[in-house]
Design a protein around this motif. Structure first.
Motif, PDB file in Angstrom:
ATOM      1  N   LEU A  43       0.820  -1.208   0.000  1.00 25.41           N
ATOM      2  CA  LEU A  43       0.000   0.000   0.000  1.00 25.41           C
ATOM      3  C   LEU A  43       0.856   1.260   0.000  1.00 25.41           C
ATOM      4  O   LEU A  43       1.892   1.317   0.668  1.00 25.41           O
ATOM      5  N   GLN A  44       0.368   2.266  -0.714  1.00 22.68           N
ATOM      6  CA  GLN A  44       0.971   3.601  -0.697  1.00 22.68           C
ATOM      7  C   GLN A  44       0.467   4.340   0.542  1.00 22.68           C
ATOM      8  O   GLN A  44      -0.724   4.583   0.693  1.00 22.68           O
ATOM      9  N   PRO A  45       1.372   4.715   1.483  1.00 18.66           N
ATOM     10  CA  PRO A  45       0.917   5.302   2.753  1.00 18.66           C
ATOM     11  C   PRO A  45       0.771   6.821   2.743  1.00 18.66           C
ATOM     12  O   PRO A  45       0.296   7.396   3.721  1.00 18.66           O
ATOM     13  N   ASP A  46       1.249   7.475   1.676  1.00 16.63           N
ATOM     14  CA  ASP A  46       1.202   8.947   1.602  1.00 16.63           C
ATOM     15  C   ASP A  46       1.948   9.609   2.761  1.00 16.63           C
ATOM     16  O   ASP A  46       1.534  10.654   3.279  1.00 16.63           O
ATOM     17  N   ARG A  47       3.043   8.998   3.182  1.00 19.38           N
ATOM     18  CA  ARG A  47       3.923   9.591   4.177  1.00 19.38           C
ATOM     19  C   ARG A  47       5.240   8.815   4.147  1.00 19.38           C
ATOM     20  O   ARG A  47       5.335   7.720   3.572  1.00 19.38           O
ATOM     21  N   GLU A  48       6.263   9.382   4.760  1.00 17.54           N
ATOM     22  CA  GLU A  48       7.571   8.726   4.804  1.00 17.54           C
ATOM     23  C   GLU A  48       7.576   7.561   5.791  1.00 17.54           C
ATOM     24  O   GLU A  48       6.885   7.599   6.821  1.00 17.54           O
ATOM     25  N   ILE A  49       8.332   6.557   5.478  1.00 17.57           N
ATOM     26  CA  ILE A  49       8.497   5.411   6.363  1.00 17.57           C
ATOM     27  C   ILE A  49       9.670   5.676   7.294  1.00 17.57           C
ATOM     28  O   ILE A  49      10.743   6.115   6.851  1.00 17.57           O
ATOM     29  N   ASP A  50       9.499   5.415   8.579  1.00 20.43           N
ATOM     30  CA  ASP A  50      10.602   5.577   9.531  1.00 20.43           C
ATOM     31  C   ASP A  50      11.774   4.672   9.140  1.00 20.43           C
ATOM     32  O   ASP A  50      11.573   3.530   8.722  1.00 20.43           O
TER      33      ASP A  50
END
Length: 242
Positions: A43-50
């Motif tokens: 899935l595309q989360p629309d935010r940066e991954i930690d």
């Protein structure tokens, strides 16, 4: 019984801090048999991954750039799990993230507990093995399940491993394995036989009246010779109430 073994990967640890689901992996079991009817989606989360999360699962924002969003597949996902019993390790984490995703969509999307029931294998493991480590890796070691191919976390891979662990924890397929022909270095996890879903059910042949009468005669002989018959004690109402 239809059971779905489920796992997720996320951008971080807390949905309250805006973290999102980036992978859903589900493995279906019907009557404790793996069917191959799995559900897997990035899935595309629309935010940066930690960065700490990337080190755990290896999934990057670049990889997810062209993937669908949760809202694009929510109807398919809910239809897939509806009415099933979800098997999840540390269920509050995954359920919390899934309910967070459903809330973000708004509308009339139900929470997970309105769609299916949930079994937490971490809670089960703590009751069965108090005071011991009960991570998925620790359980694999305890039940001799081969997870050497698990270098990084992945939702579908972890769901497949958890299915094996759950079956072993609940007296599943591996409990009936025989050691005959077992080579040195084999593990119980490698001996678990996943039966094809197209395999016909075993035919149940019930005793007829004559056979039941012969059975009772045999019990009479046992009771006369030994003074008591364990089978009849187990069948008696008093035994059932004790």
């Amino acid at each position: 019984m239809r059971q779905i073994v489920l796992d997720t990967e996320t951008t971080g640890l807390e949905p309250s801090q805006g973290h999102r689901i980036i992978e859903i992996g589900c493995v279906e079991m019907v009557e404790r048999r793996l069917t191959g009817n799995n559900f897997h989606q990035y899935l595309q989360p629309d935010r940066e991954i930690d960065q700490a999360a990337i080190e755990v699962h290896g999934i990057t924002n670049e990889f997810l750039a062209d993937k669908p969003r949760f809202g694009d597949l929510v109807d398919d996902f809910l239809a897939y799990i509806e009415g099933a019993e979800l098997i999840i390790h540390n269920a509050p984490f995954d359920v919390g993230f899934l309910n967070h995703e459903l809330r973000l969509l708004g509308g009339d999307h139900p929470t997970l507990d309105a769609v299916c029931s949930v079994v937490d294998t971490l809670v089960m493991a703590k009751k069965m093995h108090p005071g011991q480590r009960n991570s998925l890796d620790a359980l694999c070691k305890r039940y001799d399940i081969n997870n050497s191919h698990r270098e990084l976390h992945g939702a579908l891979l972890d769901a497949e491993i958890l299915a094996d662990v759950y079956l072993m924890m609940t007296g599943g397929q591996g409990a009936l394995s025989l050691d005959a022909g077992r080579g040195e270095g084999d593990t119980a996890g490698e001996r678990i036989q996943r039966l094809d879903s197209s395999r016909p059910r075993l035919k149940v042949v019930r005793a007829n009246v004559e056979e039941l009468a012969l059975h009772q005669q045999r019990l009479d002989m046992i009771e006369k010779g030994a003074g008591s018959c364990l089978w009849r004690r187990m069948e008696s109402p008093e035994s059932a109430d004790s």
